[in-house]
Enzyme design. Structure first.
Site, PDB file in Angstrom:
ATOM      1  N   ARG A 139      49.241  34.415  63.145  1.00  0.00           N
ATOM      2  CA  ARG A 139      48.974  34.526  61.672  1.00  0.00           C
ATOM      3  C   ARG A 139      49.903  35.776  61.149  1.00  0.00           C
ATOM      4  NH1 ARG A 139      43.962  33.499  61.718  1.00  0.00           N
ATOM      5  NH2 ARG A 139      44.551  31.256  61.850  1.00  0.00           N
ATOM      6  N   GLY A 158      47.870  42.222  65.315  1.00  0.00           N
ATOM      7  CA  GLY A 158      48.802  42.020  66.443  1.00  0.00           C
ATOM      8  C   GLY A 158      50.055  41.375  65.939  1.00  0.00           C
ATOM      9  N   CYS A 159      50.157  40.446  65.058  1.00  0.00           N
ATOM     10  CA  CYS A 159      51.357  39.881  64.520  1.00  0.00           C
ATOM     11  C   CYS A 159      52.171  40.759  63.774  1.00  0.00           C
ATOM     12  CB  CYS A 159      51.143  38.611  63.759  1.00  0.00           C
ATOM     13  SG  CYS A 159      50.211  37.518  64.647  1.00  0.00           S
ATOM     14  N   THR A 160      51.538  41.715  63.183  1.00  0.00           N
ATOM     15  CA  THR A 160      52.462  42.699  62.113  1.00  0.00           C
ATOM     16  C   THR A 160      52.993  43.774  63.319  1.00  0.00           C
ATOM     17  OG1 THR A 160      50.861  42.663  60.570  1.00  0.00           O
ATOM     18  CG2 THR A 160      52.003  44.647  60.511  1.00  0.00           C
ATOM     19  N   ALA A 210      56.024  41.905  64.625  1.00  0.00           N
ATOM     20  CA  ALA A 210      57.167  41.944  63.882  1.00  0.00           C
ATOM     21  C   ALA A 210      57.669  43.157  63.553  1.00  0.00           C
ATOM     22  CB  ALA A 210      56.714  41.174  62.548  1.00  0.00           C
TER      23      ALA A 210
END
Length: 164
Positions: free
Chosen positions: A37, A42-44, A47
């Site tokens: 998401r 974690g995704c930030t 990325a």
């Protein structure tokens, strides 16, 4: 599901900024990373790690594509908020997640639901999966993928790499 050595499932998806990306039309090798998401911690972090190394991947002739089921508008906000430099693709219907086997049953706090398993695929210029990472832990992951890229596709040494 192990895709290593198999043709990478082709796809055409909308990306941040409003364009579309078709895997089979991307020149060179590709790193495809699936993330649960946009704009979650974690995704930030993942990325941002790929963004910090985007030039090193490009020097090896590798394009980085991040895929989640978030709509394009959310991908745009995610990109702008964190100044991301990798393409963020929207797989809203989940067909690409299914094709790569990353739409899985997950359990959190005793509750079971379907979601994207954080995973990365290294696809060679002929669009064959050369390596895959499943159940990815973010810390050190982008570095491990870059190391695998350098081993799989040793590019031209830059002037800085050559001995004097």
């Amino acid at each position: 599901m192990d895709l290593t050595g198999q043709p990478a499932p082709d796809f055409t998806l909308p990306r941040d900024g409003g364009e579309t990306v078709t895997l089979s039309q991307v020149d060179g090798a590709v790193v495809i990373y699936f993330y649960p998401r946009a704009d979650t911690p974690g995704c930030t972090k993942e990325a941002q790690a790929f963004t910090e190394m985007v030039d090193q991947f490009a020097a090896q002739g590798v394009t980085i594509l991040g895929i989640s089921r978030d709509p394009v508008a959310k991908q745009d906000k995610f990109r702008d908020k964190h100044d991301l430099k990798v393409a963020l693709l929207s797989d809203e219907d989940g067909a690409v997640c299914e094709a790569y086997g990353v739409w899985v049953e997950k359990t959190m706090y005793g509750k079971t639901s379907m979601g994207i398993e954080r995973a990365t695929f290294l696809v060679d210029p002929e669009k064959v999966v050369r390596a895959e990472w499943r159940k990815v832990k973010v810390d050190g992951h982008a570095e491990a993928v870059l190391k695998a890229v350098r081993e799989a596709f040793p590019g031209e040494a830059t002037a800085a790499d050559k001995p004097q």
